[in-house]
Design a protein around this motif. Structure first.
Motif, mmCIF file in Angstrom:
data_model
loop_
_atom_site.group_PDB
_atom_site.id
_atom_site.type_symbol
_atom_site.label_atom_id
_atom_site.label_comp_id
_atom_site.label_asym_id
_atom_site.label_seq_id
_atom_site.Cartn_x
_atom_site.Cartn_y
_atom_site.Cartn_z
ATOM 1 N N TYR A 1 36.536 27.884 -11.121
ATOM 2 C CA TYR A 1 35.726 26.668 -11.076
ATOM 3 C C TYR A 1 36.628 25.461 -10.847
ATOM 4 C CZ TYR A 1 32.878 29.851 -13.912
ATOM 5 O OH TYR A 1 32.210 30.933 -14.388
ATOM 6 N N VAL A 2 35.986 24.386 -10.435
ATOM 7 C CA VAL A 2 36.683 23.099 -10.395
ATOM 8 C C VAL A 2 35.834 22.104 -11.174
ATOM 9 C CG1 VAL A 2 37.467 21.196 -8.941
ATOM 10 C CG2 VAL A 2 37.805 23.545 -8.178
ATOM 11 N N LEU A 3 36.455 21.481 -12.140
ATOM 12 C CA LEU A 3 35.767 20.450 -12.923
ATOM 13 C C LEU A 3 36.443 19.107 -12.644
ATOM 14 C CD1 LEU A 3 33.857 19.501 -15.226
ATOM 15 C CD2 LEU A 3 35.670 20.117 -16.823
ATOM 16 N N ILE A 4 35.642 18.126 -12.314
ATOM 17 C CA ILE A 4 36.178 16.788 -12.088
ATOM 18 C C ILE A 4 35.787 15.939 -13.292
ATOM 19 C CG2 ILE A 4 36.330 14.831 -10.509
ATOM 20 C CD1 ILE A 4 34.487 17.430 -8.949
ATOM 21 N N ALA A 5 36.767 15.446 -13.979
ATOM 22 C CA ALA A 5 36.498 14.624 -15.165
ATOM 23 C C ALA A 5 36.982 13.205 -14.887
ATOM 24 C CB ALA A 5 37.225 15.200 -16.373
ATOM 25 N N THR A 6 36.051 12.280 -14.869
ATOM 26 C CA THR A 6 36.441 10.879 -14.713
ATOM 27 C C THR A 6 36.124 10.147 -16.011
ATOM 28 O OG1 THR A 6 34.302 10.435 -13.679
ATOM 29 C CG2 THR A 6 36.163 10.755 -12.216
ATOM 30 N N ALA A 7 37.011 9.258 -16.377
ATOM 31 C CA ALA A 7 36.812 8.574 -17.654
ATOM 32 C C ALA A 7 37.454 7.189 -17.628
ATOM 33 C CB ALA A 7 37.428 9.406 -18.786
ATOM 34 N N ALA A 8 36.822 6.285 -18.327
ATOM 35 C CA ALA A 8 37.371 4.942 -18.501
ATOM 36 C C ALA A 8 37.910 4.825 -19.924
ATOM 37 C CB ALA A 8 36.285 3.908 -18.256
#
Lengths: 215, 277
Positions: free
Chosen positions: A54-61
């Motif tokens: 799988y590929v998980l993209i995690a974006t966070a501020a």
């Protein structure tokens, strides 16, 4: 509008509706907030349970006032192997500061920074027992495996947990799923205090389809 | 119809150079525009030109405004493109868009015999079928075409994949493979390199509407009918198959972007860029 144009338009609408509705669950995008005491993800990452990678993209501020170094781990059941790749400029011309990422750790995170992390996940060789928090194998070196919390948010939201292992479990137990199963999650921990910063739960669904989670 | 003829100007003579410059400014390895402005590295986030009009089911005014605020540079970019198109035609699409430019420049490297000619497929109904679903699907809670099928995400990562693992990771999933295939099939190996722009770009779809609505007010590609001999050379070179032939050439302003290839190809000087009155 002539007949041919109308037919092409209708077929297009049907085709693109299908494309919008259907979702490939070998990847997911989760958005969250890195926050002292434990930020939250907007929604869990939903992946198809029948796949091997799988590929998980995690974006966070980064929410003020947090600043520091944050270690990233993939933890929980089942056993998964992960490699983390930070999204960064190919050539950094140095006008704006970017937090650096190495050894699965973000260095010098500051308030209002934004990070984008690409997590390549593979299933491990065995599935370990349920209900036991297990930190996943990491391809890159990390400073320790089991995240240890000295201060974690309890069920009531107060910073009361003293026992590090207990605190970590409590925090994880609270955030994962409604049935209390400690499923896998991408978690961010402060390096200095081992305090939780963000936890993105990963849920495995029976099959692909359903397109209503994220954009 | 009277037309204010215009000489082939800077934008026409130096189009290839402008497209290459746009690639250098917007795409890796430098992504200069993003780095000097917001500190971003690609079109995702602050510069996203697509997500702000894909509004989710149940989103209130606060969420919509919040989405616009988060992508304020992308909103500004689209706004500037649409306004400039109203008066000048689709120069953003034809000259400045690095995504469309990458496809067209890539297609120039492919031998003609390997290219796919999509000109028999009417573009507008597909484009607005896509656009309709693009807007309606998230509003109705059906799903979304926004990030999953995003040309503004795929192309920069294609350029960055040779350098950055995160960009490479984009292509290790179904959507990455699909976007790569769409870019190759609808841009790189498409005749003219603009089928993706013509079919599947929501920014291009908005721009095309602006082009149509501003036709009476601004400059567009026009045919001087009494000069046109109907040879059809303009049709052969049009990358967006916007020209049809009756007795004389007709230009569909919904698909035309002023690349001005037709102007150069016309042996009679019957096509020019200028004001239609």
């Amino acid at each position: 509008m002539n007949g041919k144009t109308l037919i092409i338009f209708i077929v297009s609408v049907a085709f693109f509706t299908l494309a919008a509705t259907y979702r490939f669950h070998d990847s997911a995008h989760a958005m969250g907030m890195i926050k002292q005491g434990g930020g939250v993800a907007r929604h869990p990452a939903l992946l198809d349970k029948d796949r091997d990678s799988y590929v998980l993209i995690a974006t966070a501020a980064v929410v003020p006032p947090y600043h520091g170094n944050a270690r990233v781990v993939l933890e929980g059941d089942p056993t998964l192997t992960a490699t983390f790749h930070n999204s960064e400029p190919v050539v950094d011309i140095g006008i704006h500061r970017h937090p650096t990422f190495r050894d699965n750790t973000y260095f010098d995170l500051r308030p209002r920074d934004r990070v984008a992390l690409w997590v390549k996940i593979k299933r491990g060789p065995v599935t370990v027992r349920q209900h036991t928090p297990v930190v996943a194998q990491q391809k890159q070196a990390v400073r320790g495996t089991e995240p240890v919390c000295t201060q974690c948010e309890s069920e009531g939201g107060n910073m009361t947990a003293k026992s590090s292992a207990d605190a970590g479990s409590k925090w994880r137990g609270k955030k994962v799923g409604s049935q209390g199963v400690k499923g896998p999650a991408v978690a961010f921990y402060d390096v200095a205090t081992n305090g939780p910063l963000l936890r993105i739960p990963i849920q495995f669904a029976d099959g692909a389809g359903g397109g209503d989670d994220d954009h | 119809m009277t037309i204010e003829s215009a000489q082939a100007g800077f934008m026409s003579r130096h189009r290839t150079m402008i497209m290459v410059l746009s690639l250098a400014l917007f795409l890796p390895p430098l992504a200069f525009i993003f780095q000097i402005s917001t500190g971003g590295i690609d079109f995702c986030g602050t510069w996203c030109p697509r997500m702000f009009y894909a509004i989710r089911n149940g989103a209130g005014i606060k969420e919509v405004v919040g989405g616009i605020m988060r992508a304020y540079m992308g909103v500004t970019l689209v706004g500037a493109a649409v306004v400039s198109t109203f008066f000048l035609g689709r120069y953003w699409c034809s000259h400045l868009c690095p995504i469309g430019g990458a496809g067209e420049l890539g297609s120039r490297l492919v031998p003609d015999k390997l290219k796919i000619d999509y000109s028999s497929i009417p573009a507008a109904p597909i484009r607005y079928g896509y656009m309709g679903v693009y807007v309606a699907a998230p509003l109705l809670g059906l799903g979304s075409l926004c990030c999953n099928y995003c040309n503004f995400a795929a192309v920069p990562r294609l350029f960055g994949a040779a350098f950055v693992q995160a960009d490479l990771a984009y292509f290790f999933r179904a959507y990455g493979v699909i976007n790569l295939a769409l870019f190759i099939l609808l841009a790189v190996v498409a005749k003219g390199g603009r089928a993706y722009c013509n079919f599947l770009c929501p920014v291009g779809a908005l721009d095309a509407l602006s082009s149509l609505l501003g036709m009476k007010f601004g400059n567009r590609m026009n045919v001087v009918e009494h000069r046109c001999n109907g040879c059809g050379k303009c049709i052969d070179v049009c990358p967006t198959w916007a020209i049809s032939m009756d007795a004389t050439a007709k230009i569909d302003q919904l698909s035309c972007m002023p690349c001005r290839q037709c102007e150069k190809a016309c042996p009679e000087g019957a096509i020019c860029y200028g004001k239609t009155t």
